[in-house]
Write a protein that holds these residues in place. Sequence first.
Motif, PDB file in Angstrom:
ATOM      1  N   GLU A  26       0.863  -1.171   0.000  1.00 49.31           N
ATOM      2  CA  GLU A  26       0.000   0.000   0.000  1.00 49.31           C
ATOM      3  C   GLU A  26       0.904   1.226   0.000  1.00 49.31           C
ATOM      4  O   GLU A  26       1.668   1.435   0.943  1.00 49.31           O
ATOM      5  N   LYS A  60       1.229   5.370  -0.513  1.00 50.53           N
ATOM      6  CA  LYS A  60       0.526   6.648  -0.515  1.00 50.53           C
ATOM      7  C   LYS A  60       1.174   7.597  -1.518  1.00 50.53           C
ATOM      8  O   LYS A  60       2.391   7.779  -1.521  1.00 50.53           O
ATOM      9  N   ASP A 115       0.856  11.524  -2.661  1.00 51.81           N
ATOM     10  CA  ASP A 115       0.272  12.812  -2.295  1.00 51.81           C
ATOM     11  C   ASP A 115       0.967  13.907  -3.090  1.00 51.81           C
ATOM     12  O   ASP A 115       1.977  13.674  -3.757  1.00 51.81           O
ATOM     13  N   GLN A 128       4.986   7.451  -0.218  1.00 51.82           N
ATOM     14  CA  GLN A 128       5.287   6.895   1.100  1.00 51.82           C
ATOM     15  C   GLN A 128       4.899   5.426   1.132  1.00 51.82           C
ATOM     16  O   GLN A 128       3.782   5.063   0.731  1.00 51.82           O
ATOM     17  N   TRP A 129       5.827   4.606   1.608  1.00 53.80           N
ATOM     18  CA  TRP A 129       5.574   3.169   1.768  1.00 53.80           C
ATOM     19  C   TRP A 129       5.920   2.815   3.204  1.00 53.80           C
ATOM     20  O   TRP A 129       7.035   3.064   3.665  1.00 53.80           O
ATOM     21  N   SER A 168       5.009   4.345   5.772  1.00 58.09           N
ATOM     22  CA  SER A 168       5.271   5.642   6.418  1.00 58.09           C
ATOM     23  C   SER A 168       6.678   6.184   6.154  1.00 58.09           C
ATOM     24  O   SER A 168       7.113   7.132   6.812  1.00 58.09           O
ATOM     25  N   GLY A 216      -3.910  12.581  -5.623  1.00 56.24           N
ATOM     26  CA  GLY A 216      -3.279  11.677  -4.684  1.00 56.24           C
ATOM     27  C   GLY A 216      -4.180  10.508  -4.343  1.00 56.24           C
ATOM     28  O   GLY A 216      -5.298  10.388  -4.866  1.00 56.24           O
ATOM     29  N   ILE A 228      -4.147   6.259  -2.252  1.00 56.95           N
ATOM     30  CA  ILE A 228      -3.390   5.108  -1.776  1.00 56.95           C
ATOM     31  C   ILE A 228      -3.515   4.005  -2.826  1.00 56.95           C
ATOM     32  O   ILE A 228      -4.630   3.644  -3.236  1.00 56.95           O
ATOM     33  N   TYR A 241      -7.407   1.395  -5.970  1.00 54.48           N
ATOM     34  CA  TYR A 241      -7.263   2.766  -5.466  1.00 54.48           C
ATOM     35  C   TYR A 241      -8.087   2.952  -4.204  1.00 54.48           C
ATOM     36  O   TYR A 241      -9.211   2.447  -4.100  1.00 54.48           O
ATOM     37  N   LEU A 258      -7.309   9.155   0.039  1.00 57.34           N
ATOM     38  CA  LEU A 258      -6.516   9.512   1.219  1.00 57.34           C
ATOM     39  C   LEU A 258      -7.400   9.600   2.455  1.00 57.34           C
ATOM     40  O   LEU A 258      -6.930   9.477   3.572  1.00 57.34           O
TER      41      LEU A 258
END
Length: 372
Positions: free
Chosen positions: A202, A204, A206, A216-217, A219, A350, A352, A364, A367
Motif C-alpha cells: 500500500e 501513498k 500525495d 510513502q511506503w 510511512s 493523490g 493510496i 485505489y 486519502l
Amino acid sequence: MKPSRSSVLTDYMNQVEPTDRLPPNDLQPILLGLFGEVGGIMAAAKKFHREREAFAGYRHAVEEEFGDALWYFTALCRRLACRADEMLARATNGEAPSNTASGSDVATPLTVPGLDATLLRLGEGAADLFVLRTSPNLAHAKLAAFAECYLEALKAARINFAEVARKNVAKTRGRFLAPDYASLPTFDHDFPEEEQLPSHFEIKIDQSRSGRSYLQWNSVFIGDPLSDNIRDPDGYRFHDVFHFAHAAILHWSPTFRAVIKQKRKSDPRVDDAQDGGRAIVVEEGLTTWIFSRAKELNYFEGQKTISFDLLKTVQQFVSGYEVEACPLSLWEIAILRGYDVFRQVKSNRGGIIIGDRSKRTIEYASLGGSNS
C-alpha cells in the motif's frame, strides 16, 4: 523425425480456433483480413527492396505477416466447411514439403530469383478469393489455388513454415485468450524474500504545495518528488502508478525494485541483466511512450481493450527481458487497470495504491480512507 507440415498445421488449426472471435457466418471480414495480410507481406518486400540491409526487421515482419495470413486462411476454410490442412495437402498433391530456411539462406531473401513474381501471384490468389462471397461452391478450387500460391511464396522467401505457425500461435493465444494465472511467471519466487517484490503493498501518493508528487511506503518516503516536466500539466507526476501496476499484475518492475532497494543481488547476472540501469530505462521509456498514446485517448477511459498494434509495440519494447514471457492479454490488463487507478489519482491529486501480487490486482483508495 521432424513433424510433417500437415501435422504442424493440424495442431496449428486446433490451437488458433479459440482465438477466432470474428462473426462465424460472415466471410467479408475474413477476406478483407487475408487480403490485408498478403498486402503486408508484399509491403515488407517493398521495404526490403528500398532499404536492403537497413530494414533490419525484415525477417520478423515477413514471418509475422505470413503467420497472420495463415490465421485468416484457416478461419476462411473453417467458415466454408473446408480443412486448411487438406487444402494445403491438395496444393502439394498430398505430400508434405520439407520446411526451408536456416542460417545464411535467410540473410537476404529478396536476392532469390523469382520471389517478386511469386508474391504477385500470391496477391492475385488472395484477390481471387473474393468470388467466394457469392459463389461458395468454388471454395475447394479457390482455396487450394491460394494454398499453392502461399506455399510457393513461403518457399521463395525462405521462411520456415513450422516457425511461422509456432509464432502465430503464441501471438494470437497470448492476445485473445484470457491469461492462465496458474501458469504465469513470477520471476523472483526462487529469491530471498528481501529480493522479491512485495506480495502486498500500500503506497501513498500525495501532492505537495509546490505541485510535486511524493510517495510513502510503510510511512517512509521513497523515490524522488516528481513534477510533470512538461509545459501543459498532464498528471505525469503520478506515473509511478504504472510501475506499481507492472509490479502487481506482471510481477515485473525494475524501477519499483530500485526504488524500494529489493534488487536480486544474490544473482549478479539477474541483477545486471534484469534489474540494472538498462532495464529501468526500458520500463521508463515504455511507460512514457504508452502515456503519450493514452493522452490521445483520454487515458483509456471507457475502454475495455487496447489496440493490438500498441500491444505489439509493447512486446518489441521488452524483447530480451524476462517480462517478454507475459502474454499480451496480461499486458492489456496491467495497462487498463493501471490507467483506471491513475485517473483516480490524477482527479484526486493523490491516493493510496493497493497492489496484490497473488491476485494480480491494483486498486485505489482515497486519502480519506474510502475505496473508489
